[in-house]
Write a protein that holds these residues in place. Structure first.
Motif, PDB file in Angstrom:
ATOM      1  N   TYR A   4     -42.169  39.965  29.921  1.00  0.00           N
ATOM      2  CA  TYR A   4     -41.040  40.658  30.477  1.00  0.00           C
ATOM      3  C   TYR A   4     -40.562  39.822  31.824  1.00  0.00           C
ATOM      4  CZ  TYR A   4     -41.359  44.785  27.467  1.00  0.00           C
ATOM      5  OH  TYR A   4     -41.655  45.610  26.278  1.00  0.00           O
ATOM      6  N   VAL A   5     -39.492  39.563  31.885  1.00  0.00           N
ATOM      7  CA  VAL A   5     -38.942  38.763  33.106  1.00  0.00           C
ATOM      8  C   VAL A   5     -37.669  39.732  33.490  1.00  0.00           C
ATOM      9  CG1 VAL A   5     -38.024  36.621  34.160  1.00  0.00           C
ATOM     10  CG2 VAL A   5     -39.739  36.663  32.159  1.00  0.00           C
ATOM     11  N   LEU A   6     -37.985  40.083  34.822  1.00  0.00           N
ATOM     12  CA  LEU A   6     -37.379  41.272  35.307  1.00  0.00           C
ATOM     13  C   LEU A   6     -36.240  40.619  36.589  1.00  0.00           C
ATOM     14  CD1 LEU A   6     -39.918  43.995  35.639  1.00  0.00           C
ATOM     15  CD2 LEU A   6     -38.238  43.467  33.652  1.00  0.00           C
ATOM     16  N   VAL A   7     -35.116  40.626  36.535  1.00  0.00           N
ATOM     17  CA  VAL A   7     -34.292  39.966  37.294  1.00  0.00           C
ATOM     18  C   VAL A   7     -33.147  40.992  38.220  1.00  0.00           C
ATOM     19  CG1 VAL A   7     -32.441  38.224  37.792  1.00  0.00           C
ATOM     20  CG2 VAL A   7     -34.089  38.021  35.958  1.00  0.00           C
ATOM     21  N   PRO A   8     -33.541  41.261  39.526  1.00  0.00           N
ATOM     22  CA  PRO A   8     -32.843  42.199  40.222  1.00  0.00           C
ATOM     23  C   PRO A   8     -31.428  41.965  40.450  1.00  0.00           C
ATOM     24  CG  PRO A   8     -33.965  40.609  41.853  1.00  0.00           C
ATOM     25  CD  PRO A   8     -34.324  40.349  40.452  1.00  0.00           C
ATOM     26  N   GLY A   9     -30.663  42.810  41.161  1.00  0.00           N
ATOM     27  CA  GLY A   9     -29.421  42.558  41.328  1.00  0.00           C
ATOM     28  C   GLY A   9     -28.973  42.108  42.698  1.00  0.00           C
ATOM     29  N   VAL A  72     -38.540  38.607  27.308  1.00  0.00           N
ATOM     30  CA  VAL A  72     -37.865  39.761  27.066  1.00  0.00           C
ATOM     31  C   VAL A  72     -36.998  39.812  28.536  1.00  0.00           C
ATOM     32  CG1 VAL A  72     -37.548  42.158  26.943  1.00  0.00           C
ATOM     33  CG2 VAL A  72     -39.045  41.219  25.670  1.00  0.00           C
ATOM     34  N   LEU A  73     -36.054  39.301  28.786  1.00  0.00           N
ATOM     35  CA  LEU A  73     -35.297  39.105  30.057  1.00  0.00           C
ATOM     36  C   LEU A  73     -34.518  40.736  30.102  1.00  0.00           C
ATOM     37  CD1 LEU A  73     -33.205  35.762  29.823  1.00  0.00           C
ATOM     38  CD2 LEU A  73     -35.360  36.418  30.910  1.00  0.00           C
ATOM     39  N   CYS A  74     -34.623  41.135  31.581  1.00  0.00           N
ATOM     40  CA  CYS A  74     -33.843  42.484  32.043  1.00  0.00           C
ATOM     41  C   CYS A  74     -33.394  41.945  33.221  1.00  0.00           C
ATOM     42  CB  CYS A  74     -34.775  43.307  32.070  1.00  0.00           C
ATOM     43  SG  CYS A  74     -34.084  45.088  32.721  1.00  0.00           S
ATOM     44  N   GLY A  75     -32.106  42.176  33.290  1.00  0.00           N
ATOM     45  CA  GLY A  75     -30.985  42.032  34.318  1.00  0.00           C
ATOM     46  C   GLY A  75     -30.429  43.076  34.868  1.00  0.00           C
ATOM     47  N   HIS A  76     -30.559  43.655  36.112  1.00  0.00           N
ATOM     48  CA  HIS A  76     -29.834  44.712  36.566  1.00  0.00           C
ATOM     49  C   HIS A  76     -28.615  44.176  37.593  1.00  0.00           C
ATOM     50  CE1 HIS A  76     -29.438  47.873  39.981  1.00  0.00           C
ATOM     51  NE2 HIS A  76     -28.964  48.542  38.891  1.00  0.00           N
ATOM     52  N   SER A  77     -27.390  44.770  37.112  1.00  0.00           N
ATOM     53  CA  SER A  77     -26.124  44.416  38.076  1.00  0.00           C
ATOM     54  C   SER A  77     -26.010  42.772  38.049  1.00  0.00           C
ATOM     55  CB  SER A  77     -26.537  44.982  39.701  1.00  0.00           C
ATOM     56  OG  SER A  77     -25.102  44.968  40.091  1.00  0.00           O
ATOM     57  N   TYR A  78     -25.955  42.221  39.185  1.00  0.00           N
ATOM     58  CA  TYR A  78     -25.503  40.731  39.219  1.00  0.00           C
ATOM     59  C   TYR A  78     -26.723  39.949  38.555  1.00  0.00           C
ATOM     60  CZ  TYR A  78     -26.338  36.260  41.035  1.00  0.00           C
ATOM     61  OH  TYR A  78     -26.687  34.867  41.233  1.00  0.00           O
ATOM     62  N   GLY A  79     -27.982  40.541  38.317  1.00  0.00           N
ATOM     63  CA  GLY A  79     -28.963  40.019  37.531  1.00  0.00           C
ATOM     64  C   GLY A  79     -28.389  39.734  36.005  1.00  0.00           C
ATOM     65  N   GLY A  80     -27.454  40.342  35.698  1.00  0.00           N
ATOM     66  CA  GLY A  80     -26.866  40.064  34.274  1.00  0.00           C
ATOM     67  C   GLY A  80     -26.287  38.587  34.258  1.00  0.00           C
ATOM     68  N   CYS A 100     -28.993  45.778  32.488  1.00  0.00           N
ATOM     69  CA  CYS A 100     -29.319  47.100  32.919  1.00  0.00           C
ATOM     70  C   CYS A 100     -28.022  47.406  33.796  1.00  0.00           C
ATOM     71  CB  CYS A 100     -30.376  47.403  33.561  1.00  0.00           C
ATOM     72  SG  CYS A 100     -30.660  49.108  34.000  1.00  0.00           S
ATOM     73  N   ASP A 101     -26.920  48.122  33.696  1.00  0.00           N
ATOM     74  CA  ASP A 101     -25.833  48.346  34.340  1.00  0.00           C
ATOM     75  C   ASP A 101     -25.407  47.014  35.149  1.00  0.00           C
ATOM     76  OD1 ASP A 101     -24.204  50.697  34.710  1.00  0.00           O
ATOM     77  OD2 ASP A 101     -24.787  51.007  36.764  1.00  0.00           O
ATOM     78  N   ALA A 102     -25.130  46.065  34.110  1.00  0.00           N
ATOM     79  CA  ALA A 102     -25.005  44.684  34.639  1.00  0.00           C
ATOM     80  C   ALA A 102     -23.925  44.022  34.070  1.00  0.00           C
ATOM     81  CB  ALA A 102     -26.342  43.835  34.084  1.00  0.00           C
ATOM     82  N   TYR A 103     -23.570  42.946  34.917  1.00  0.00           N
ATOM     83  CA  TYR A 103     -22.346  41.967  34.284  1.00  0.00           C
ATOM     84  C   TYR A 103     -22.883  41.289  33.028  1.00  0.00           C
ATOM     85  CZ  TYR A 103     -20.734  43.406  38.977  1.00  0.00           C
ATOM     86  OH  TYR A 103     -20.211  43.836  40.068  1.00  0.00           O
ATOM     87  N   VAL A 104     -21.734  41.158  31.978  1.00  0.00           N
ATOM     88  CA  VAL A 104     -22.092  40.602  30.900  1.00  0.00           C
ATOM     89  C   VAL A 104     -20.918  39.389  30.720  1.00  0.00           C
ATOM     90  CG1 VAL A 104     -22.554  40.596  28.407  1.00  0.00           C
ATOM     91  CG2 VAL A 104     -23.110  42.535  29.801  1.00  0.00           C
ATOM     92  N   GLY A 202     -27.092  57.331  38.906  1.00  0.00           N
ATOM     93  CA  GLY A 202     -26.394  56.221  39.617  1.00  0.00           C
ATOM     94  C   GLY A 202     -26.818  55.028  39.508  1.00  0.00           C
ATOM     95  N   HIS A 203     -26.437  54.020  40.199  1.00  0.00           N
ATOM     96  CA  HIS A 203     -26.436  52.594  39.914  1.00  0.00           C
ATOM     97  C   HIS A 203     -27.862  52.059  40.238  1.00  0.00           C
ATOM     98  CE1 HIS A 203     -25.576  48.183  39.210  1.00  0.00           C
ATOM     99  NE2 HIS A 203     -25.560  48.008  40.295  1.00  0.00           N
ATOM    100  N   ASP A 204     -28.559  53.030  41.200  1.00  0.00           N
ATOM    101  CA  ASP A 204     -29.985  52.234  41.514  1.00  0.00           C
ATOM    102  C   ASP A 204     -31.069  53.005  40.541  1.00  0.00           C
ATOM    103  OD1 ASP A 204     -32.336  51.609  42.800  1.00  0.00           O
ATOM    104  OD2 ASP A 204     -32.074  52.685  44.657  1.00  0.00           O
ATOM    105  N   VAL A 205     -31.058  52.222  39.458  1.00  0.00           N
ATOM    106  CA  VAL A 205     -31.931  52.649  38.362  1.00  0.00           C
ATOM    107  C   VAL A 205     -33.350  52.910  38.688  1.00  0.00           C
ATOM    108  CG1 VAL A 205     -32.399  50.183  37.481  1.00  0.00           C
ATOM    109  CG2 VAL A 205     -32.521  52.146  35.910  1.00  0.00           C
ATOM    110  N   MET A 206     -34.006  51.889  39.320  1.00  0.00           N
ATOM    111  CA  MET A 206     -35.357  52.225  39.931  1.00  0.00           C
ATOM    112  C   MET A 206     -35.535  53.372  40.845  1.00  0.00           C
ATOM    113  SD  MET A 206     -36.941  50.091  38.418  1.00  0.00           S
ATOM    114  CE  MET A 206     -38.622  50.278  39.438  1.00  0.00           C
ATOM    115  N   ALA A 207     -34.539  54.016  41.555  1.00  0.00           N
ATOM    116  CA  ALA A 207     -34.663  55.318  42.122  1.00  0.00           C
ATOM    117  C   ALA A 207     -34.498  56.796  41.277  1.00  0.00           C
ATOM    118  CB  ALA A 207     -33.660  55.351  43.483  1.00  0.00           C
ATOM    119  N   ALA A 208     -33.424  56.160  40.388  1.00  0.00           N
ATOM    120  CA  ALA A 208     -32.922  57.356  39.414  1.00  0.00           C
ATOM    121  C   ALA A 208     -33.675  57.486  37.963  1.00  0.00           C
ATOM    122  CB  ALA A 208     -31.584  57.320  39.441  1.00  0.00           C
TER     123      ALA A 208
END
Length: 223
Positions: A4-9, A72-80, A100-104, A202-208
């Motif tokens: 997995y490669v995890l890309v923050p927002g 497996v790429l995972c991008g949150h918000s801007y990370g998309g 994940c709640d990200a721009y496509v 909410g948008h902060d997936v790691m908190a919620a």
């Protein structure tokens, strides 16, 4: 075993996804939490020339240097935006992508174009000090750092290569009224090439909803 490669927002470094990366490793997988250039502990590399292409290259360089061939790429918000660019540039190294709640974006669509008026105001007002770095919004995690404005503005050049991945997922976080992602969610619900999930947080997936995201990611390699 998956990789997995995890890309923050926006405004976030690898610290944001590192707890999730640790969880994935406990399940026997490899996991990398990316810090894009100019952010987090790489904030000292911020400059007017840092743009979306820079951030895409950050991930491509990681894939190539670690010899990852089925990410497996995972991008949150801007990370998309980054995930879309990477999947287009090196589709042969990517197995699946999770937005994940990200721009496509489609070809030529910038984060600036795809986001809401509220976020466009933040981009402009918070970049007013030096003209090229966008200060974090009020109330952000203290680890957040200024974000390169050019990466929000640049229009990516995309082909259809990223559409050929084995699997693409979209995770819609519906619990914040100012979300710019409702239209994306509704569009992808009707597209059989996508798997769509909805979480009432909410948008902060790691908190919620970190555990929910973990479950979705664990299903991707075999689902």
């Amino acid at each position: 075993m998956a990789t997995y490669v995890l890309v923050p927002g926006g405004w976030r470094g690898g610290w944001y996804f590192e707890p999730l990366a640790r969880q994935l490793r406990r399940h026997g997988h490899e996991a990398y939490a990316v810090t894009p250039t100019g952010l987090g502990d790489r904030g000292h590399l911020g400059a007017a020339t840092v743009n979306l292409d820079t951030h895409v290259q950050d991930v491509v360089a990681l894939l190539e240097s670690e010899r990852i061939a089925d990410a497996v790429l995972c991008g949150h918000s801007y990370g998309g935006m980054i995930v879309a660019g990477v999947a287009d540039r090196v589709p042969h190294l990517i197995d699946a992508a999770v937005y994940c709640d990200a721009y496509v974006p489609a070809d030529g669509q910038s984060c600036w174009q795809l986001t809401s008026d509220a976020f466009r105001r933040i981009f402009l007002e918070n970049a007013s000090q030096d003209g090229f770095s966008v200060a974090p919004p009020a109330g952000s995690d203290p680890r957040c750092t200024a974000h390169p404005l050019a990466s929000f503005l640049q229009r990516p050049r995309l082909t259809s290569a990223g559409e050929q991945l084995r699997r693409r997922d979209f995770v819609y976080l519906s619990g914040w009224p100012e979300t710019p992602f409702t239209a994306v969610y509704e569009r992808l619900l009707r597209d059989p090439r996508w798997r769509v999930h909805s979480l009432p947080v909410g948008h902060d997936v790691m908190a919620a909803a970190a555990d929910d995201l973990l479950d979705i990611l664990l299903d991707v390699p075999t689902g």
